[in-house]
Design an enzyme around this catalytic site. Structure first.
Site, PDB file in Angstrom:
ATOM      1  N   ASP A 222      49.109  48.695  56.041  1.00 40.20           N
ATOM      2  CA  ASP A 222      47.969  48.146  55.161  1.00 40.20           C
ATOM      3  C   ASP A 222      46.256  48.243  56.233  1.00 40.20           C
ATOM      4  O   ASP A 222      46.460  48.833  57.663  1.00 40.20           O
ATOM      5  CB  ASP A 222      48.138  46.477  54.811  1.00 40.20           C
ATOM      6  CG  ASP A 222      47.957  46.090  53.755  1.00 40.20           C
ATOM      7  OD1 ASP A 222      46.567  45.733  53.508  1.00 40.20           O
ATOM      8  OD2 ASP A 222      48.365  45.042  52.643  1.00 40.20           O
TER       9      ASP A 222
ATOM     10  N   ASN B  97      51.923  51.174  46.045  1.00 34.19           N
ATOM     11  CA  ASN B  97      51.688  50.003  46.206  1.00 34.19           C
ATOM     12  C   ASN B  97      50.266  49.606  45.932  1.00 34.19           C
ATOM     13  O   ASN B  97      50.028  49.280  45.190  1.00 34.19           O
ATOM     14  CB  ASN B  97      52.380  48.862  46.902  1.00 34.19           C
ATOM     15  CG  ASN B  97      52.577  47.918  46.604  1.00 34.19           C
ATOM     16  OD1 ASN B  97      52.257  47.329  45.274  1.00 34.19           O
ATOM     17  ND2 ASN B  97      51.487  46.601  47.487  1.00 34.19           N
TER      18      ASN B  97
ATOM     19  N   TYR C 130      40.181  51.136  36.112  1.00 37.27           N
ATOM     20  CA  TYR C 130      41.774  50.237  37.057  1.00 37.27           C
ATOM     21  C   TYR C 130      42.513  50.800  35.626  1.00 37.27           C
ATOM     22  O   TYR C 130      43.849  51.971  35.983  1.00 37.27           O
ATOM     23  CB  TYR C 130      41.519  48.776  36.888  1.00 37.27           C
ATOM     24  CG  TYR C 130      43.266  48.321  36.858  1.00 37.27           C
ATOM     25  CD1 TYR C 130      43.626  48.331  38.215  1.00 37.27           C
ATOM     26  CD2 TYR C 130      44.245  48.614  36.320  1.00 37.27           C
ATOM     27  CE1 TYR C 130      44.332  47.718  38.731  1.00 37.27           C
ATOM     28  CE2 TYR C 130      44.938  47.434  36.779  1.00 37.27           C
ATOM     29  CZ  TYR C 130      45.482  47.476  37.871  1.00 37.27           C
ATOM     30  OH  TYR C 130      46.893  47.073  38.609  1.00 37.27           O
TER      31      TYR C 130
ATOM     32  N   LYS D 232      45.435  54.035  36.365  1.00 39.42           N
ATOM     33  CA  LYS D 232      46.982  53.748  36.637  1.00 39.42           C
ATOM     34  C   LYS D 232      47.395  53.972  35.603  1.00 39.42           C
ATOM     35  O   LYS D 232      48.784  54.525  35.783  1.00 39.42           O
ATOM     36  CB  LYS D 232      46.883  52.047  36.177  1.00 39.42           C
ATOM     37  CG  LYS D 232      46.307  51.159  36.883  1.00 39.42           C
ATOM     38  CD  LYS D 232      47.299  51.014  38.617  1.00 39.42           C
ATOM     39  CE  LYS D 232      47.044  50.505  39.091  1.00 39.42           C
ATOM     40  NZ  LYS D 232      48.065  49.933  40.742  1.00 39.42           N
TER      41      LYS D 232
ATOM     42  N   ILE E  44      50.825  39.625  37.735  1.00 40.21           N
ATOM     43  CA  ILE E  44      51.849  38.817  38.789  1.00 40.21           C
ATOM     44  C   ILE E  44      51.146  37.755  39.143  1.00 40.21           C
ATOM     45  O   ILE E  44      49.771  38.193  39.956  1.00 40.21           O
ATOM     46  CB  ILE E  44      51.766  39.893  39.480  1.00 40.21           C
ATOM     47  CG1 ILE E  44      53.183  41.493  38.309  1.00 40.21           C
ATOM     48  CG2 ILE E  44      53.534  39.294  40.543  1.00 40.21           C
ATOM     49  CD1 ILE E  44      54.048  40.612  37.587  1.00 40.21           C
TER      50      ILE E  44
ATOM     51  N   THR F  83      50.088  37.119  42.497  1.00 43.58           N
ATOM     52  CA  THR F  83      49.325  38.269  43.519  1.00 43.58           C
ATOM     53  C   THR F  83      48.245  37.308  44.033  1.00 43.58           C
ATOM     54  O   THR F  83      47.095  37.066  42.846  1.00 43.58           O
ATOM     55  CB  THR F  83      49.391  39.115  43.859  1.00 43.58           C
ATOM     56  OG1 THR F  83      48.645  39.592  43.034  1.00 43.58           O
ATOM     57  CG2 THR F  83      51.111  39.741  43.232  1.00 43.58           C
TER      58      THR F  83
END
Length: 249
Positions: free
Chosen positions: A37, A90, A156, A160, A189, A191
């Site tokens: 990361d 991810n 986005y 994707k 989700i 997050t």
């Protein structure tokens, strides 16, 4: 003995959210985990949590939007653990919200560079290494928006959709070499990506899922684990939604 015992896994965007949950679960299941990361503090915290629970992990700071960082990440992983069995691509961002004709060019470039180019770079270098040890499993994190559109997120959605197509292509190309490549499409989700949203917006998002709530990172991590493991040995080139029924509507 865990289902990933003695496997070596890279998790990009592993400092929080789905990446963090995946790294923790992989370590619990016996994998040696490389948490990657740009967020050094949280990434090291994830590694510390893994070690406190008896697992094995290292943190490597890496910008997933840069090809050279992916190349170095794979090299350092192999230098530390001797091989690469599993990779979870991810890392990603949400990007600006705006209609297509008004969408900021720099915002478009940032989203595409990380969410699509970054997955390509990762897959490219990961496959090259996996070929050396006779196979492996790659899981690319797409989205429900890799299957459908939504207003005000053209970059986005495009990125994707691209991830899903890239996944299918790589899976076909390397199936006979023992490398499986699949994608996962989370719904909304709970997050840090959603932290900027107000309560009314979050309630609206919950209502878009027939199950009536947002997903949890741990729920996404479970299907990533299955795809990464030998339990999914006949599964490649597929897209798996974890979406509380969103795409069924």
């Amino acid at each position: 003995m865990g289902v990933l015992q003695d496997k070596v896994a890279i998790v990009t965007g592993g400092a929080k959210g789905i990446g963090e949950s995946t790294a923790l679960l992989f370590a619990k299941e016996g994998a040696k985990v490389v948490v990657s990361d740009i967020d050094e503090e949280n990434g090291k915290n994830v590694v510390e949590a893994i070690k406190e629970n008896g697992g094995e992990a290292i943190f490597l700071k890496s910008d997933a939007s840069k090809a050279e960082d992916h190349e170095e990440l794979v090299k350092k992983t192999v230098g530390t653990y001797g091989k690469l069995d599993i990779a979870i691509n991810n890392a990603g961002i949400g990007g600006p919200l705006s209609k297509t004709a008004e969408y900021p060019i720099d915002g478009w470039n940032n989203v595409i560079n990380l969410n699509l180019n970054g997955v390509f770079y990762g897959t490219r270098y990961q496959i090259a290494e996996m070929l050396k040890n006779g196979g492996g499993s790659i899981v690319n994190i797409a989205s429900i928006l890799g299957q459908v559109g939504t207003a005000n997120s053209p970059a986005y959605v495009a990125a994707k959709h691209g991830v899903v197509g890239l996944t299918k292509t790589a899976a076909i190309e390397y199936a006979k070499e023992g490398i499986r490549v699949n994608s996962v499409g989370p719904g909304y989700i709970k997050t840090p990506l959603l932290n900027a949203l107000d309560d009314d917006t979050l309630e609206m998002l919950k209502g878009m899922h027939p199950i009536g709530r947002l997903g949890k990172p741990e729920e996404v991590a479970e299907i990533i684990l299955w795809l990464a493991s030998d339990k999914a040995s006949f599964v490649t080139g597929n897209y798996y939604a974890v979406d509380g029924g969103y795409l069924s509507q």
